[in-house]
Design a protein around this motif. Structure first.
Motif, PDB file in Angstrom:
ATOM      1  N   MET A   1      -1.255  23.520 -21.021  1.00 61.73           N
ATOM      2  CA  MET A   1      -0.706  22.888 -19.831  1.00 61.73           C
ATOM      3  C   MET A   1       0.711  22.374 -20.089  1.00 61.73           C
ATOM      4  SD  MET A   1      -2.334  19.835 -17.513  1.00 61.73           S
ATOM      5  CE  MET A   1      -3.757  20.832 -17.133  1.00 61.73           C
ATOM      6  N   ALA A   2       0.929  21.807 -21.269  1.00 56.71           N
ATOM      7  CA  ALA A   2       2.243  21.273 -21.600  1.00 56.71           C
ATOM      8  C   ALA A   2       3.280  22.384 -21.646  1.00 56.71           C
ATOM      9  CB  ALA A   2       2.198  20.530 -22.934  1.00 56.71           C
ATOM     10  N   LEU A   3       2.880  23.566 -22.192  1.00 53.95           N
ATOM     11  CA  LEU A   3       3.815  24.687 -22.274  1.00 53.95           C
ATOM     12  C   LEU A   3       4.202  25.174 -20.883  1.00 53.95           C
ATOM     13  CD1 LEU A   3       2.370  26.762 -25.264  1.00 53.95           C
ATOM     14  CD2 LEU A   3       4.444  25.358 -25.224  1.00 53.95           C
ATOM     15  N   SER A   4       3.236  25.220 -19.980  1.00 56.19           N
ATOM     16  CA  SER A   4       3.551  25.652 -18.615  1.00 56.19           C
ATOM     17  C   SER A   4       4.461  24.649 -17.938  1.00 56.19           C
ATOM     18  CB  SER A   4       2.257  25.844 -17.813  1.00 56.19           C
ATOM     19  OG  SER A   4       1.573  24.604 -17.683  1.00 56.19           O
ATOM     20  N   CYS A   5       4.292  23.350 -18.293  1.00 58.39           N
ATOM     21  CA  CYS A   5       5.155  22.305 -17.733  1.00 58.39           C
ATOM     22  C   CYS A   5       6.583  22.488 -18.207  1.00 58.39           C
ATOM     23  CB  CYS A   5       4.631  20.934 -18.133  1.00 58.39           C
ATOM     24  SG  CYS A   5       5.561  19.559 -17.406  1.00 58.39           S
ATOM     25  N   ILE A   6       6.747  22.832 -19.497  1.00 58.95           N
ATOM     26  CA  ILE A   6       8.095  23.088 -20.024  1.00 58.95           C
ATOM     27  C   ILE A   6       8.720  24.263 -19.308  1.00 58.95           C
ATOM     28  CG2 ILE A   6       9.345  23.882 -22.072  1.00 58.95           C
ATOM     29  CD1 ILE A   6       7.375  22.262 -23.749  1.00 58.95           C
ATOM     30  N   ALA A   7       7.934  25.343 -19.116  1.00 63.77           N
ATOM     31  CA  ALA A   7       8.460  26.518 -18.432  1.00 63.77           C
ATOM     32  C   ALA A   7       8.907  26.178 -17.018  1.00 63.77           C
ATOM     33  CB  ALA A   7       7.393  27.617 -18.410  1.00 63.77           C
ATOM     34  N   ARG A   8       8.105  25.368 -16.312  1.00 59.22           N
ATOM     35  CA  ARG A   8       8.484  24.979 -14.960  1.00 59.22           C
ATOM     36  C   ARG A   8       9.755  24.148 -14.974  1.00 59.22           C
ATOM     37  NH1 ARG A   8       2.964  23.781 -14.592  1.00 59.22           N
ATOM     38  NH2 ARG A   8       3.409  21.541 -14.660  1.00 59.22           N
ATOM     39  N   ASP A   9       9.832  23.205 -15.932  1.00 64.80           N
ATOM     40  CA  ASP A   9      10.988  22.317 -15.981  1.00 64.80           C
ATOM     41  C   ASP A   9      12.270  23.064 -16.303  1.00 64.80           C
ATOM     42  OD1 ASP A   9       9.649  20.114 -15.282  1.00 64.80           O
ATOM     43  OD2 ASP A   9      10.190  18.911 -17.032  1.00 64.80           O
ATOM     44  N   MET A  10      12.167  24.085 -17.148  1.00 64.71           N
ATOM     45  CA  MET A  10      13.383  24.804 -17.514  1.00 64.71           C
ATOM     46  C   MET A  10      13.899  25.653 -16.360  1.00 64.71           C
ATOM     47  SD  MET A  10      13.913  23.325 -20.182  1.00 64.71           S
ATOM     48  CE  MET A  10      15.538  24.036 -20.446  1.00 64.71           C
ATOM     49  N   ASN A  11      13.129  25.762 -15.296  1.00 65.20           N
ATOM     50  CA  ASN A  11      13.635  26.381 -14.074  1.00 65.20           C
ATOM     51  C   ASN A  11      14.471  25.404 -13.264  1.00 65.20           C
ATOM     52  OD1 ASN A  11      12.486  28.928 -14.476  1.00 65.20           O
ATOM     53  ND2 ASN A  11      10.497  28.235 -13.694  1.00 65.20           N
ATOM     54  N   THR A  13      17.577  23.578 -12.611  1.00 67.61           N
ATOM     55  CA  THR A  13      18.951  23.861 -13.016  1.00 67.61           C
ATOM     56  C   THR A  13      19.601  22.688 -13.721  1.00 67.61           C
ATOM     57  OG1 THR A  13      19.171  25.364 -11.132  1.00 67.61           O
ATOM     58  CG2 THR A  13      21.205  24.610 -12.172  1.00 67.61           C
ATOM     59  N   TRP A  14      19.345  21.486 -13.235  1.00 65.45           N
ATOM     60  CA  TRP A  14      20.010  20.325 -13.829  1.00 65.45           C
ATOM     61  C   TRP A  14      19.636  20.145 -15.294  1.00 65.45           C
ATOM     62  CZ3 TRP A  14      17.708  16.164 -16.193  1.00 65.45           C
ATOM     63  CH2 TRP A  14      16.335  16.005 -15.999  1.00 65.45           C
ATOM     64  N   LEU A  15      18.359  20.419 -15.625  1.00 71.28           N
ATOM     65  CA  LEU A  15      17.899  20.226 -16.991  1.00 71.28           C
ATOM     66  C   LEU A  15      18.483  21.284 -17.924  1.00 71.28           C
ATOM     67  CD1 LEU A  15      16.180  18.587 -18.911  1.00 71.28           C
ATOM     68  CD2 LEU A  15      14.191  19.960 -18.237  1.00 71.28           C
ATOM     69  N   VAL A  16      18.491  22.532 -17.455  1.00 71.79           N
ATOM     70  CA  VAL A  16      19.078  23.609 -18.259  1.00 71.79           C
ATOM     71  C   VAL A  16      20.556  23.330 -18.531  1.00 71.79           C
ATOM     72  CG1 VAL A  16      19.662  26.069 -18.324  1.00 71.79           C
ATOM     73  CG2 VAL A  16      17.447  25.337 -17.423  1.00 71.79           C
ATOM     74  N   HIS A  17      21.286  22.948 -17.489  1.00 75.29           N
ATOM     75  CA  HIS A  17      22.714  22.668 -17.656  1.00 75.29           C
ATOM     76  C   HIS A  17      22.949  21.486 -18.594  1.00 75.29           C
ATOM     77  CE1 HIS A  17      23.604  25.760 -14.952  1.00 75.29           C
ATOM     78  NE2 HIS A  17      23.770  25.084 -13.809  1.00 75.29           N
ATOM     79  N   LEU A  18      22.078  20.495 -18.515  1.00 74.44           N
ATOM     80  CA  LEU A  18      22.247  19.308 -19.370  1.00 74.44           C
ATOM     81  C   LEU A  18      22.021  19.671 -20.842  1.00 74.44           C
ATOM     82  CD1 LEU A  18      22.889  16.310 -19.331  1.00 74.44           C
ATOM     83  CD2 LEU A  18      20.439  15.846 -19.106  1.00 74.44           C
ATOM     84  N   VAL A  19      20.977  20.460 -21.102  1.00 72.18           N
ATOM     85  CA  VAL A  19      20.716  20.868 -22.485  1.00 72.18           C
ATOM     86  C   VAL A  19      21.838  21.773 -22.988  1.00 72.18           C
ATOM     87  CG1 VAL A  19      19.135  22.102 -24.016  1.00 72.18           C
ATOM     88  CG2 VAL A  19      18.227  20.588 -22.245  1.00 72.18           C
TER      89      VAL A  19
END
Length: 396
Positions: A1-11, A13-19
Motif C-alpha cells: 500500500m505504501a508503494l502505491s501511495c508513493i507512485a500516486r504522490d509522484m504523479n 507535479t509539485w512534489l516531483v518538481h520540488l525533489v
C-alpha cells in the motif's frame, strides 16, 4: 500500500518538481528516520538525480538501534530534542562522507503515528534539519481520528521533503496539509562563524570546511590530499609542497588542515583560527578546521585520504610509545587506517642534525606500503623548510 501511495504522490507535479529542485542543488544529505516519514525516501530516490543528494539513509527502528545511534538512552524516543540530536549526528556523518567542499545537510525524524493498536498518547512527529549555519526543529501534534497510518506517514513525508527544500535554500510556499485541530511548533537557531568554530572546539561538530579553492575540476573527487599544519604563517613552501603531493598522488582534492587543539599547547581561540583562515582565502586554497591533533585520529576522520607528513612524524606514527606502549595497538590502529585507504606521503627532515627519510625507520611489513617517500625536489620546493611547520606538537 505504501508503494502505491508513493507512485500516486509522484504523479503530483509539485512534489516531483520540488525533489528535482533539491537534486539540482550541491547539498548532500544524510537522513536518520524512525517512526514515520518512510515515504520520503521513496520520493527522493524515485526522482533521477538522487545520487547527487542522498549520501545515506538509516532507519534505527528498534530501541537498541536508537540507543546505539545516539550513544545514549534518550529521555524520550519521540521528542524534539531526540530529533535534533539525530539531525546533528546525521550532519556530522554527512561531513565525513560528502564530496569535498559540498554543503551538507543532516535530517532527523522521530514519530509516533497511528498503528495497528490504539495508542495511549497523541499522534505526533518531530523533524529537525541541520546545516552549517542553521538548526531547525518542528514538532507536529496530529488531531486524533481523521487519518490512518498511511495518511499520517504521507503527511510527515511531505513535511520532511519540504524541510529539506528549505534547508537547500529553495524558495517556495506550499499549501498547508494540517487541519485546524492539528498543532505545530517550530524553532530555529542560527550560527554565525564564531558559533560554528566554538561548536568545533567543544566537539559538537567534527570539522568545518572553508572551500576557498578556485579549482573547479576537483569537486567530484572523493579522495582528499591533506597537508596538516599550524600555518603560523602559511608560506609558499606549503603551497608548492601540496602541488607536489597532488602530482605524486595522481589527482585528488588538495586541501590544508588546521587543528584547533594541540597535544602540547592550549587550544587556538576563535579569533586565532579566523586569522589563520584568512591566509587561505587570500591564496584561494581550501582549508579544513578540525579538533584532532593526532594523525591517526585525522586518518579516522578522513578515511581514504592522502596525508603529507615529515619523516619525524612518520617515526612517531609507528612508535608504540604513543599507543600506551603497545606495539599491537599501534598495528591495530594503523591497519585500520590502511584498510580505509589512507596513505602517508613522507618528506625528508633534518632530525637532530641528520637528514632523515622514511626508509630510515623500521616500519612493520604490513604497514610499509602506507608510507610513500616524496622524492627530493630542491628545484621545486624546500621540503625541510615547509615540513618543519608540520612537525613538533602536531606530529602524531
Amino acid at each position: 500500500m505504501a508503494l502505491s501511495c508513493i507512485a500516486r504522490d509522484m504523479n503530483d507535479t509539485w512534489l516531483v518538481h520540488l525533489v528535482e529542485a533539491i537534486h539540482s542543488t550541491p547539498t548532500q544529505a544524510v537522513l536518520y528516520l524512525t517512526g514515520g516519514a518512510s515515504q520520503a525516501l521513496g520520493f527522493l530516490i524515485s526522482v533521477p538525480g538522487a545520487t547527487n543528494t542522498v549520501l545515506e539513509s538509516v532507519v534505527p527502528y528498534s530501541r537498541m538501534s536508537m540507543i546505539q545511534l545516539l550513544g545514549k538512552i534518550p529521555p524520550k524516543y519521540c521528542c524534539s530534542q531526540t530529533a535534533e540530536d539525530m539531525a546533528l549526528l546525521a550532519y556530522n556523518r554527512a561531513l565525513k562522507i560528502s564530496l569535498p567542499g559540498r554543503p551538507v545537510l543532516g535530517v532527523g525524524f522521530t514519530g509516533s503515528l497511528a498503528s495497528t493498536y490504539p495508542k495511549l498518547g497523541v499522534h505526533k512527529f518531530h523533524l529537525s534539519t541541520r546545516t552549517s549555519d542553521r538548526s531547525w526543529t518542528c514538532s507536529v501534534t496530529l488531531a486524533a481520528g481523521p487519518r490512518n497510518r498511511e495518511q499520517e506517514d504521507k503527511l510527515s513525508s511531505h513535511f520532511l521533503v519540504k524541510a529539506m527544500a528549505a534547508a537547500c535554500k529553495i524558495p517556495g510556499t506550499y499549501a498547508s496539509e494540517l487541519t485546524p485541530s492539528d498543532m505545530i511548533d517550530e524553532n530555529e537557531k542560527r550560527f554565525n562563524e564564531d558559533k560554528q568554530l566554538l561548536q568545533l572546539i567543544n566537539g559538537e561538530i567534527c570539522f568545518k570546511v572553508y572551500p576557498f579553492s578556485s579549482e573547479t575540476t576537483v569537486s567530484k573527487k572523493e579522495r582528499k590530499i591533506i597537508l596538516p599544519g599550524s600555518f603560523n604563517p602559511l608560506h609558499d613552501g606549503h603551497l608548492k609542497l601540496l602541488e607536489v603531493a597532488k602530482s605524486i598522488s595522481g589527482g585528488g582534492y588538495p586541501c590544508f588542515e588546521l587543528s584547533a587543539t594541540n597535544a602540547d599547547k592550549p587550544a587556538l581561540s576563535v579569533s586565532q583560527i579566523k586569522e589563520r583562515v584568512k591566509q587561505f582565502e587570500r591564496v584561494g586554497k581550501t582549508v579544513i578546521i578540525t579538533n584532532e591533533p593526532y594523525f591517526y585520529k585525522k586518518a579516522e576522520l578522513f578515511p581514504g585520504s592522502t596525508f603529507v607528513i615529515g619523516a619525524d612524524t612518520a617515526g612517531r606514527l609507528i612508535n608504540p610509545k604513543y599507543y600506551d606502549g603497545s606495539y599491537n595497538l599501534m598495528l591495530e590502529i594503523l591497519s585500520k587506517c590502511k584498510r580505509t585507504g589512507c596513505v602517508f606521503l613522507v618528506g625528508g627532515r633534518y632530525v637532530d642534525g641528520v637528514f632523515t627519510i622514511v626508509e630510515d625507520f623500521d616500519i612493520p611489513e604490513v604497514l610499509r606500503d602506507m608510507f610513500v617517500t616524496i622524492p627530493p625536489a630542491p628545484e621545486k620546493v624546500r621540503m625541510d623548510t615547509c615540513l618543519s611547520v608540520i612537525g613538533g606538537p602536531y606530529g602524531l
